[in-house]
Design a protein around this motif. Sequence first.
Motif, PDB file in Angstrom:
ATOM      1  N   MET A   1      22.685  28.107  28.551  1.00 46.10           N
ATOM      2  CA  MET A   1      22.010  26.682  29.098  1.00 46.10           C
ATOM      3  C   MET A   1      21.002  26.936  27.886  1.00 46.10           C
ATOM      4  N   ASP A   2      20.888  25.996  26.595  1.00 45.26           N
ATOM      5  CA  ASP A   2      20.360  25.928  25.404  1.00 45.26           C
ATOM      6  C   ASP A   2      18.969  25.523  25.746  1.00 45.26           C
ATOM      7  N   LEU A  39      25.599  23.250  36.673  1.00 44.54           N
ATOM      8  CA  LEU A  39      25.783  23.075  35.343  1.00 44.54           C
ATOM      9  C   LEU A  39      25.644  24.399  34.609  1.00 44.54           C
ATOM     10  N   LYS A  40      25.130  25.854  35.282  1.00 41.62           N
ATOM     11  CA  LYS A  40      25.700  26.774  34.993  1.00 41.62           C
ATOM     12  C   LYS A  40      27.053  27.137  35.075  1.00 41.62           C
ATOM     13  N   GLN A  43      29.020  25.152  32.284  1.00 41.56           N
ATOM     14  CA  GLN A  43      28.747  25.849  30.909  1.00 41.56           C
ATOM     15  C   GLN A  43      29.907  27.139  31.349  1.00 41.56           C
ATOM     16  N   GLU A  44      29.505  28.294  32.054  1.00 43.05           N
ATOM     17  CA  GLU A  44      30.452  28.972  31.871  1.00 43.05           C
ATOM     18  C   GLU A  44      31.847  29.196  31.636  1.00 43.05           C
ATOM     19  N   LYS A  47      32.272  27.014  28.060  1.00 42.73           N
ATOM     20  CA  LYS A  47      31.100  27.660  27.117  1.00 42.73           C
ATOM     21  C   LYS A  47      31.614  27.066  25.865  1.00 42.73           C
ATOM     22  N   ARG A  51      28.830  22.382  24.765  1.00 44.22           N
ATOM     23  CA  ARG A  51      26.845  22.927  24.511  1.00 44.22           C
ATOM     24  C   ARG A  51      25.767  22.265  25.755  1.00 44.22           C
ATOM     25  N   ILE A  52      25.573  22.993  26.314  1.00 43.52           N
ATOM     26  CA  ILE A  52      24.146  21.645  27.396  1.00 43.52           C
ATOM     27  C   ILE A  52      23.414  21.872  26.894  1.00 43.52           C
TER      28      ILE A  52
END
Length: 104
Positions: A1-2, A39-40, A43-44, A47, A51-52
């Motif tokens: 995550m950004d 959320l992780k 995202q995985e 991906k 984008r999160i």
Amino acid sequence: MDTTDKKETFRDIIQSGKPVLVDFFAEWCGPCKTMAPVLKQVQEKMKDELRILKMDVDKNPAVAQAFGIQGVPTFILFKNGEIVWRQSGAMPQAQLESFLRQNM
């Protein structure tokens, strides 16, 4: 995550071609903490498609105000700078993925 990179503005990120899910959260928020592993995992799994971006409402009050964030967590999905989906409150991973896939 950004987290936002100093060279890349929030506006640049949400206007990119790739859909961006912004998680408006606060450090003190219990439901926000329960969403972190969800959320992780999202995202995985997504991906290459998504984008999160995590946005702390206490550290970025102007951004939160600009989008009318009343409670946390609030999730907003942007596509080419436009809001295509918005939801407040914690939710299971499968439900979040379903909403994202329907709106991406």
